[in-house]
Design an enzyme around this catalytic site. Sequence first.
Site, PDB file in Angstrom:
ATOM      1  N   HIS A 133       0.696  -1.199   0.146  1.00  0.00           N
ATOM      2  CA  HIS A 133       0.155   0.013  -0.060  1.00  0.00           C
ATOM      3  C   HIS A 133       0.895   1.168   0.045  1.00  0.00           C
ATOM      4  CE1 HIS A 133      -3.333  -2.619   2.253  1.00  0.00           C
ATOM      5  NE2 HIS A 133      -3.727  -2.543   0.939  1.00  0.00           N
ATOM      6  N   LYS A 150     -16.551  -7.393   5.921  1.00  0.00           N
ATOM      7  CA  LYS A 150     -15.230  -7.956   6.410  1.00  0.00           C
ATOM      8  C   LYS A 150     -15.222  -7.497   7.822  1.00  0.00           C
ATOM      9  CE  LYS A 150     -12.309  -7.407   2.685  1.00  0.00           C
ATOM     10  NZ  LYS A 150     -10.992  -6.777   1.882  1.00  0.00           N
ATOM     11  N   ARG A 169      -1.996  -6.280  -8.139  1.00  0.00           N
ATOM     12  CA  ARG A 169      -1.069  -7.228  -8.157  1.00  0.00           C
ATOM     13  C   ARG A 169      -0.958  -8.628  -9.025  1.00  0.00           C
ATOM     14  NH1 ARG A 169      -2.487  -7.919  -1.752  1.00  0.00           N
ATOM     15  NH2 ARG A 169      -4.348  -8.125  -2.740  1.00  0.00           N
ATOM     16  N   SER A 210      -2.780  -7.582   3.224  1.00  0.00           N
ATOM     17  CA  SER A 210      -3.036  -7.428   4.552  1.00  0.00           C
ATOM     18  C   SER A 210      -3.271  -8.878   5.076  1.00  0.00           C
ATOM     19  CB  SER A 210      -4.336  -6.628   4.585  1.00  0.00           C
ATOM     20  OG  SER A 210      -3.859  -5.385   4.149  1.00  0.00           O
TER      21      SER A 210
END
Length: 169
Positions: A21, A45, A94, A132
Site C-alpha cells: 500500500h 469484513k 498485484r 493484509s
Amino acid sequence: MTPSSRTAVFAGSFDPLTNGHVDLITRAAGLFDRLIVATLVNSSKQPLFTLDERVAMIRGVVADLPNIEVATFDGLLADFVKERHAHVVIRGLRTASEFSDEWQMALANRHLYAGFETLFLMPSATLTYISSHLVKEIAALGGSLEGLVPPSVAAALQSRRPQRSGTTR
Ligand code: PNS
C-alpha cells in the site's frame, strides 16, 4: 487534466496498511496534486483493527508526504468521490487474477457516478505477493514482518498477537 482530476482517492480497507500500500500511495502521490487515502468500516469484513486505529497507522506512515489527506467514509465509494469533487480512484493490481473483481467494481462505480475513473497501479514487483491477509497470518503465527509492513504497523500487529501461556505436549 482538469482541476478536479488533480485529486485522486486511494480507497481500501488497509487492515492493516502494508508496504505494498505504501508503495502505491507514494506512486499515486507523485502523479496527482492531492491524494486522499480513504478507508471505511467494511460491513463484509471483520477487521483486526478499528477504523480509528487504521487511520492513525496510515497518518503516521504518510506524515512526511505533503499532499496526502487521510479520510474515512461510509456508504458508497462513488458518493464519497463525488462529494470530494474528485473522479479518479486508485486501485492496486498485484496479479491478473485480481482483475475480474476489480473490473466489475470499476464498472459498477461508473454506473453509480458517470465521472468515476478507476486507475490501476502496479506495486513494485518485489512487493506484489504482500497482502493484509498474509501479514495478519504471519503476525499471528509469530513470523517476521520485516519488509512486509512499516515498523509501526509491525508493532501494532505484534501487540495484537495472542500470548501463548506455557508449553503443550
Ligand atoms: O481494500 P479493499 O477491501 O479491497 O477495498 C474495497 C473497497 C473499500 C474499495 C470497496 O469495498 C468499496 O468501495 N466499498 C464501499 C462500498 C461501495 O461503494 N460498494 C460498491 C462498490 S462497486
